[in-house]
Design an enzyme around this catalytic site. Structure first.
Site, PDB file in Angstrom:
ATOM      1  N   ASP A 196       7.299  43.840  -9.738  1.00  0.00           N
ATOM      2  CA  ASP A 196       7.408  42.710  -8.580  1.00  0.00           C
ATOM      3  C   ASP A 196       6.349  43.002  -7.523  1.00  0.00           C
ATOM      4  OD1 ASP A 196       8.589  40.567  -6.976  1.00  0.00           O
ATOM      5  OD2 ASP A 196       9.161  42.261  -5.673  1.00  0.00           O
ATOM      6  N   GLU A 280       5.416  38.396 -12.789  1.00  0.00           N
ATOM      7  CA  GLU A 280       5.388  37.000 -12.602  1.00  0.00           C
ATOM      8  C   GLU A 280       3.875  36.305 -12.759  1.00  0.00           C
ATOM      9  OE1 GLU A 280       8.548  35.864  -8.951  1.00  0.00           O
ATOM     10  OE2 GLU A 280       7.433  37.909  -8.684  1.00  0.00           O
ATOM     11  N   CYS A 335      24.902  41.364 -12.434  1.00  0.00           N
ATOM     12  CA  CYS A 335      25.763  40.597 -13.124  1.00  0.00           C
ATOM     13  C   CYS A 335      25.231  39.117 -13.186  1.00  0.00           C
ATOM     14  CB  CYS A 335      26.924  40.341 -12.227  1.00  0.00           C
ATOM     15  SG  CYS A 335      26.525  39.278 -10.839  1.00  0.00           S
ATOM     16  N   CYS A 351      25.704  41.487  -3.516  1.00  0.00           N
ATOM     17  CA  CYS A 351      26.176  40.476  -4.304  1.00  0.00           C
ATOM     18  C   CYS A 351      27.476  39.980  -4.167  1.00  0.00           C
ATOM     19  CB  CYS A 351      26.208  40.821  -5.728  1.00  0.00           C
ATOM     20  SG  CYS A 351      26.461  39.596  -6.893  1.00  0.00           S
ATOM     21  N   CYS A 354      29.766  40.400  -7.565  1.00  0.00           N
ATOM     22  CA  CYS A 354      30.110  41.725  -8.370  1.00  0.00           C
ATOM     23  C   CYS A 354      29.975  42.961  -7.181  1.00  0.00           C
ATOM     24  CB  CYS A 354      29.136  42.101  -9.245  1.00  0.00           C
ATOM     25  SG  CYS A 354      27.709  42.608  -8.801  1.00  0.00           S
ATOM     26  N   ASP A 361      13.323  43.922  -3.343  1.00  0.00           N
ATOM     27  CA  ASP A 361      12.070  44.084  -4.297  1.00  0.00           C
ATOM     28  C   ASP A 361      12.566  44.819  -5.756  1.00  0.00           C
ATOM     29  OD1 ASP A 361      10.521  43.075  -2.020  1.00  0.00           O
ATOM     30  OD2 ASP A 361       9.892  44.874  -1.584  1.00  0.00           O
TER      31      ASP A 361
HETATM   32 ZN   LIG Z   1      26.288  40.802  -8.937  1.00  0.00          ZN
END
Ligand SMILES: [Zn+2]
Length: 407
Positions: A196, A280, A335, A351, A354, A361
């Site tokens: 990244d 990317e 996840c 998150c 999860c 980053d």
């Molecule tokens: Zn997650």
């Protein structure tokens, strides 16, 4: 594949004058060629052929009082200048037809004495040579002192002599690489990585490693800013301004050199350590970014990714560029849940699906790796099969990548 190797040149006073003359003559012939084309276009006539231009703008022009000084420089240099003009037009028309990848090329422009970069090219038939004592012998210029910062791995076929904005001279040789030597230098590995590229750090890898710009580059950038401030304060046309301009140009050259050196070292290390690399697509990355990011980042990233590209081809590695609509900073790498946009100041997030805690980053780099098909599942299978090795970019001699100036 072909690579450029550049070495610093130290011409003496007479040689600098001869070089200035050669740069000037090459420029005049180039401009005459552009004008001949423009005149033909205005008159609605077909473009003059290369053979016709060569006769008219070199052979015959040398007989006229206005252009007699063209006889003072090697004819091969002037022929090459005509060829460069022709290539510029070819690229321009290919670009108009949409056949050329990358940035659009504009219509060829007249060259100016004030252009920051002056160059002339000597092809094999120009009778240039490297002398026994290691000087570069150029027709009608002389034996110029060279700083050989590394050994040339093979016999070069042509040499370009360049004077940059900082007043430095370089000889740039084109060399064919040796595939057997390259394979021995970088044996295969089973490592894969996602990268990244960012604003806070230069790069973060999917294995969690953080890579920042080195201190010598940051110091050079600071000096450049100071030189540019001084330049902006000087009166236009004054002698002090010219001095300040040269100082700023030198500081700029130092930054460019330091950055290139850093990109070379990092790209070589990543290529050596990994069989496949995901990154990317920058055109895409640019679209997704705010104006916080300056163009300097884009230019730096582009140079770095280009190095990864040609080194991947050279050393048999795979470079995967991931395309549009891969929201790498929004998706949980654990996840796969999409957590929504994150402003740049959010460095860490949890998150909602999860409960995994992510460094922004590092999470993005892991997603790049997965999106590039480089993540390996528990049973050892690739998430996305069918990797295509990096393709060599079709380009003219201007597209030939450069090796670092010092080994
Ligand atoms: Zn997650």
């Amino acid at each position: 594949m072909q690579l450029r190797y550049a070495f610093r040149l130290y011409p003496d006073t007479a040689q600098r004058l001869a070089l200035a003359r050669a740069f000037g003559c090459a420029r005049v012939v180039y401009n005459d060629a552009v004008r001949a084309r423009e005149d033909a276009r205005t008159a609605g006539l077909a473009f003059p052929t290369a053979g016709h231009l060569s006769k008219q703008l070199i052979t015959q022009a040398r007989q006229t009082p206005e252009r007699s000084w063209l006889g003072e420089v090697s004819a091969v240099v002037l022929q090459q200048s005509l060829r460069d003009a022709e290539t510029a037009y070819k690229n321009f028309f290919a670009s108009l037809r949409g056949e050329r990848r990358g940035a659009k090329s504009g219509a060829p422009r007249f060259k100016s004495r004030k252009d920051s970069r002056q160059s002339i090219r000597f092809t094999p038939n120009a009778r240039w040579s490297i002398t026994g004592s290691g000087r570069l012998n150029l027709p009608k210029i002389g034996a110029v002192q060279v700083k050989w910062s590394r050994t040339l791995p093979a016999q070069p076929s042509s040499v370009t002599v360049v004077k940059d904005a900082a007043g430095r001279y370089f000889a740039s040789f084109v060399i064919d690489t040796d595939p057997a030597a390259d394979a021995a230098r970088m044996p295969g590995t089973d490592q894969r990585v996602g990268i990244d590229l960012g604003l806070t750090h230069f790069a973060v890898l999917s294995d969690g490693r953080v890579i920042d710009s080195p201190r010598f580059l940051r110091r050079a950038e600071k000096r450049l800013k100071k030189a540019q401030r001084e330049l902006s304060r000087k009166q236009k046309g004054s002698r002090n301004r010219e001095k300040a301009r040269l100082k700023a140009a030198r500081a700029h050259a130092k930054v460019a050199d330091a950055r290139r050196e850093f990109h070379h070292q990092l790209s070589t290390r990543l290529i050596r350590d990994n069989q496949a690399i995901g990154v990317e697509d920058l055109a895409v990355k640019g679209l997704a970014r705010t104006r916080l990011a300056k163009s300097v980042h884009d230019a730096g990233w582009a140079q770095f990714v280009h190095m990864l590209e040609y080194k991947a081809v050279r050393y048999g590695r795979t470079l995967v560029k991931i395309g549009r609509f891969e929201p790498t900073s929004q998706v949980c790498s654990a996840c796969g849940a999409k957590d929504g946009p994150k402003p740049l100041h959010i460095r860490e997030w949890t998150c909602a699906a999860c409960g995994a805690v992510h460094d922004r980053d590092h999470n993005a780099a892991k997603n790049v790796k997965t999106a590039a098909g480089l993540a390996v599942t528990a049973c050892g299978a690739q998430v996305r099969p069918g990797l295509v090795p990096a393709q060599r970019d079709e380009a003219g001699s201007h597209g030939i990548p450069s090796e670092p100036r010092t080994a």
